[in-house]
Design a protein around this motif. Structure first.
Motif, PDB file in Angstrom:
ATOM      1  N   THR A 122     128.250  38.697   6.846  1.00  0.00           N
ATOM      2  CA  THR A 122     126.780  38.759   7.698  1.00  0.00           C
ATOM      3  C   THR A 122     126.663  39.597   8.428  1.00  0.00           C
ATOM      4  OG1 THR A 122     125.659  36.727   7.063  1.00  0.00           O
ATOM      5  CG2 THR A 122     124.664  38.197   8.572  1.00  0.00           C
ATOM      6  N   PHE A 123     127.580  39.472   9.682  1.00  0.00           N
ATOM      7  CA  PHE A 123     127.416  40.615  10.617  1.00  0.00           C
ATOM      8  C   PHE A 123     128.041  41.736  10.366  1.00  0.00           C
ATOM      9  CE2 PHE A 123     125.660  36.243  12.696  1.00  0.00           C
ATOM     10  CZ  PHE A 123     124.975  37.267  13.058  1.00  0.00           C
ATOM     11  N   PHE A 124     128.977  41.354  10.193  1.00  0.00           N
ATOM     12  CA  PHE A 124     130.334  42.826   8.918  1.00  0.00           C
ATOM     13  C   PHE A 124     129.588  43.577   8.654  1.00  0.00           C
ATOM     14  CE2 PHE A 124     133.550  44.847   7.239  1.00  0.00           C
ATOM     15  CZ  PHE A 124     134.275  45.738   8.238  1.00  0.00           C
ATOM     16  N   GLY A 125     128.554  43.361   7.078  1.00  0.00           N
ATOM     17  CA  GLY A 125     128.563  43.648   6.100  1.00  0.00           C
ATOM     18  C   GLY A 125     127.272  45.244   7.182  1.00  0.00           C
ATOM     19  N   PRO A 126     126.539  45.215   8.041  1.00  0.00           N
ATOM     20  CA  PRO A 126     125.492  46.248   8.486  1.00  0.00           C
ATOM     21  C   PRO A 126     126.222  47.410   9.271  1.00  0.00           C
ATOM     22  CG  PRO A 126     124.236  43.882   8.837  1.00  0.00           C
ATOM     23  CD  PRO A 126     125.370  43.171   8.424  1.00  0.00           C
ATOM     24  N   ILE A 127     127.534  46.375   9.681  1.00  0.00           N
ATOM     25  CA  ILE A 127     128.098  47.210  10.787  1.00  0.00           C
ATOM     26  C   ILE A 127     129.049  48.706   9.705  1.00  0.00           C
ATOM     27  CG2 ILE A 127     130.235  47.991  12.327  1.00  0.00           C
ATOM     28  CD1 ILE A 127     129.348  44.967  13.826  1.00  0.00           C
ATOM     29  N   LYS A 128     130.044  48.001   8.608  1.00  0.00           N
ATOM     30  CA  LYS A 128     130.552  48.895   8.404  1.00  0.00           C
ATOM     31  C   LYS A 128     129.292  49.979   6.996  1.00  0.00           C
ATOM     32  CE  LYS A 128     130.672  46.601   3.528  1.00  0.00           C
ATOM     33  NZ  LYS A 128     131.220  45.855   2.650  1.00  0.00           N
ATOM     34  N   TYR A 129     128.512  49.912   6.728  1.00  0.00           N
ATOM     35  CA  TYR A 129     127.302  50.618   6.064  1.00  0.00           C
ATOM     36  C   TYR A 129     126.822  51.894   7.189  1.00  0.00           C
ATOM     37  CZ  TYR A 129     128.058  48.760   1.509  1.00  0.00           C
ATOM     38  OH  TYR A 129     128.187  48.021   0.172  1.00  0.00           O
ATOM     39  N   ALA A 130     126.211  51.464   8.206  1.00  0.00           N
ATOM     40  CA  ALA A 130     125.892  51.842   9.036  1.00  0.00           C
ATOM     41  C   ALA A 130     126.302  52.678  10.173  1.00  0.00           C
ATOM     42  CB  ALA A 130     125.090  51.433  10.170  1.00  0.00           C
ATOM     43  N   ILE A 131     127.967  52.278   9.889  1.00  0.00           N
ATOM     44  CA  ILE A 131     128.701  52.916  11.030  1.00  0.00           C
ATOM     45  C   ILE A 131     129.381  54.839  10.253  1.00  0.00           C
ATOM     46  CG2 ILE A 131     130.990  52.714  10.089  1.00  0.00           C
ATOM     47  CD1 ILE A 131     131.501  52.100  13.072  1.00  0.00           C
ATOM     48  N   LEU A 132     128.945  55.020   8.445  1.00  0.00           N
ATOM     49  CA  LEU A 132     129.186  56.003   7.700  1.00  0.00           C
ATOM     50  C   LEU A 132     128.672  56.992   8.302  1.00  0.00           C
ATOM     51  CD1 LEU A 132     129.696  53.334   4.854  1.00  0.00           C
ATOM     52  CD2 LEU A 132     131.541  54.980   6.378  1.00  0.00           C
ATOM     53  N   PRO A 133     127.364  56.985   7.840  1.00  0.00           N
ATOM     54  CA  PRO A 133     126.690  57.824   8.648  1.00  0.00           C
ATOM     55  C   PRO A 133     126.746  58.250   9.869  1.00  0.00           C
ATOM     56  CG  PRO A 133     125.437  56.895   8.432  1.00  0.00           C
ATOM     57  CD  PRO A 133     126.516  56.070   7.448  1.00  0.00           C
ATOM     58  N   GLN A 134     126.934  57.276  10.824  1.00  0.00           N
ATOM     59  CA  GLN A 134     127.468  57.927  12.318  1.00  0.00           C
ATOM     60  C   GLN A 134     128.669  58.945  12.361  1.00  0.00           C
ATOM     61  OE1 GLN A 134     127.047  54.625  14.561  1.00  0.00           O
ATOM     62  NE2 GLN A 134     127.288  55.735  16.481  1.00  0.00           N
ATOM     63  N   HIS A 135     129.838  58.777  11.354  1.00  0.00           N
ATOM     64  CA  HIS A 135     130.812  59.322  11.672  1.00  0.00           C
ATOM     65  C   HIS A 135     131.531  60.352  10.083  1.00  0.00           C
ATOM     66  CE1 HIS A 135     133.302  55.522  14.216  1.00  0.00           C
ATOM     67  NE2 HIS A 135     132.163  56.590  14.960  1.00  0.00           N
ATOM     68  N   LEU A 136     130.444  60.115   9.375  1.00  0.00           N
ATOM     69  CA  LEU A 136     130.612  61.219   8.225  1.00  0.00           C
ATOM     70  C   LEU A 136     129.814  62.787   8.298  1.00  0.00           C
ATOM     71  CD1 LEU A 136     131.789  58.775   5.084  1.00  0.00           C
ATOM     72  CD2 LEU A 136     132.656  60.105   7.176  1.00  0.00           C
ATOM     73  N   ARG A 137     129.685  63.348   8.176  1.00  0.00           N
ATOM     74  CA  ARG A 137     128.748  64.311   7.509  1.00  0.00           C
ATOM     75  C   ARG A 137     127.412  63.634   6.459  1.00  0.00           C
ATOM     76  NH1 ARG A 137     132.863  67.742   6.824  1.00  0.00           N
ATOM     77  NH2 ARG A 137     132.821  67.792   4.826  1.00  0.00           N
ATOM     78  N   ARG A 138     126.409  64.582   6.228  1.00  0.00           N
ATOM     79  CA  ARG A 138     125.705  63.716   5.102  1.00  0.00           C
ATOM     80  C   ARG A 138     126.454  64.476   3.414  1.00  0.00           C
ATOM     81  NH1 ARG A 138     120.695  62.250   4.720  1.00  0.00           N
ATOM     82  NH2 ARG A 138     119.141  62.298   2.687  1.00  0.00           N
TER      83      ARG A 138
END
Length: 423
Positions: A122-138
């Motif tokens: 539950t606590f890891f799930g939002p991080i793994k998806y939310a970090i993608l647009p932060q580190h990757l281009r659109r």
């Protein structure tokens, strides 16, 4: 995969990918080992086996419903890389408890660890998806999401296979879960910093109020809410299928735990393949145009699975081995049906996750994923309770496949609405 394989060499993606891969591997290893151990070594009652599978699935899902609002707020308000390290350290302790449960054949300990792993996810799930647009281009987000999903299901495949091999040696199974938790923690330490993208947000510790507030915030964005509903129906379908597989294999097909692992493995391979295939078809565009057709095809394959299971021949009192299973006249058709369900399922769900991470500002991504998790988990708990209730009424796994096929039609309707809303 379309223009994104370079991400597997990049520090802005690879450590996160490895952390998620190891976490999914270990989660699959532990949950599958628990279900197989209880189904094949502790119980000999088909109804109890089905109900235990439903209880374990429900306990794993329940924390997503209870704590997703808190997890989304934490992920948007703190450095995501630091949170990953804390969460992965907690996984080591959870696996110590779970390993003790397996070694002692203690069902309450095993279920406690399953529930705790649900909290961890539950606590890891939002991080793994939310970090993608932060580190990757659109233009990398859909491909990165597809890689994460494909890697996740390949990891589930590996964990499932290992669980089937180790279930008869509880001490080694317990040691393996702890060892992979340690590796996940070490990988998590390499994830680059991902500080919050805005000033600190007011934190709401009230679980129910925060959850209602979080889900309500998605209602005004039509395509976002339709994506969340579509994903929810997909995972409800997935939850019922995971509950069905072990008792279906043992009590309908008359096969041993290695065949049960084969079912989960085929399912994992198929979703991984579907995740890669849809990215190629969409050419990295975030679109739902293939969603309705994909999930209708999924329903057709579920019906095929139902009719193959219905026509499966009688078996003797002993359980058949993996070697004997693959030579059964209908085994090929069963495998094709399973693979078809999984491939079309992966094609349906991956673009929907990309909607979650590209529809809202980066400052709100984790909370959006958490809102999705709340709705998903609520739907999955309802699915688990429905499977449990139908089992109590005498509806076995073969009959419940018809329920899954009907749910695919609802998911197709939602996918069509999403396609009209945004493509």
């Amino acid at each position: 995969m379309q223009n994104v394989t370079h991400l597997l060499r990049a520090r802005r993606f690879m450590p996160l990918f490895a952390t998620q891969f190891l976490g999914a591997f270990n989660d699959s290893l532990f949950k599958q080992a628990v279900v197989l151990f209880v189904t094949y070594q502790l119980f000999s009652n088909p109804a109890k086996e089905f109900q235990f599978s439903a209880i374990a699935q429900g306990l794993f899902i329940l924390p997503f419903f209870l704590f997703s609002a808190l997890s989304g707020q934490l992920a948007d308000d703190h450095d995501k890389a630091r949170l990953i390290r804390i969460i992965k350290l907690a996984e080591i302790g959870i696996m110590v408890v779970g390993g003790a449960g397996i070694m002692l054949a203690n069902i309450p300990l095993m279920l406690a660890a399953v529930f705790a792993m649900g909290i961890h996810s539950t606590f890891f799930g939002p991080i793994k998806y939310a970090i993608l647009p932060q580190h990757l281009r659109r233009d990398e987000v859909l491909g990165g999401t597809g890689l994460v999903e494909a890697g996740t299901y390949i990891a589930i495949l590996g964990g499932t296979i290992l669980a089937g091999a180790l279930v008869s040696t509880p001490a080694i199974a317990a040691a393996a879960t702890i060892g992979f938790a340690v590796l996940g923690y070490l990988a998590g330490r390499q994830v680059p910093p991902a500080p919050p993208a805005a000033e600190r947000i007011p934190f709401n510790w009230h679980i129910i109020h925060a959850s209602i507030e979080l889900v309500s915030a998605t209602l005004h964005i039509r395509r976002l809410f339709l994506a969340i509903l579509s994903i929810s129906f997909f995972w409800t379908i997935g939850a019922v299928l995971i509950i069905i597989f072990p008792p279906l294999v043992k009590n309908v097909l008359g096969a041993d735990e290695q065949v049960a692992s084969l079912f989960i493995a085929i399912f994992s391979i198929g979703i991984a393949f579907g995740s890669v295939l849809i990215n190629r078809l969409l050419k990295s565009e975030v679109s739902a145009r293939f969603a309705p057709g994909s999930v209708i095809a999924m329903g057709v394959f579920v019906l095929l699975l139902h009719f193959v299971a219905l026509a499966w021949g009688k078996h003797g009192p002993g359980l058949t081995t993996l070697g004997n299973f693959v030579f059964h006249p209908m085994a090929g058709l069963m495998i094709v049906a399973l693979l078809g369900v999984a491939i079309t399922g992966g094609m349906f769900v991956v673009p929907l996750y990309a909607f979650l991470t590209t529809t809202v500002p980066k400052t709100e991504t984790a909370r959006t994923v958490a809102a999705n998790n709340i709705v998903n988990s609520g739907a999955m708990v309802i699915g688990s309770l429905l499977a449990f209730g139908l089992s109590s009424l005498g509806v076995g796994p073969v009959g419940q496949l018809l329920l899954v096929a009907a749910m695919c039609l609802v998911a197709a309707w939602l996918g069509w609405k999403l396609h009209l809303a945004c493509d």
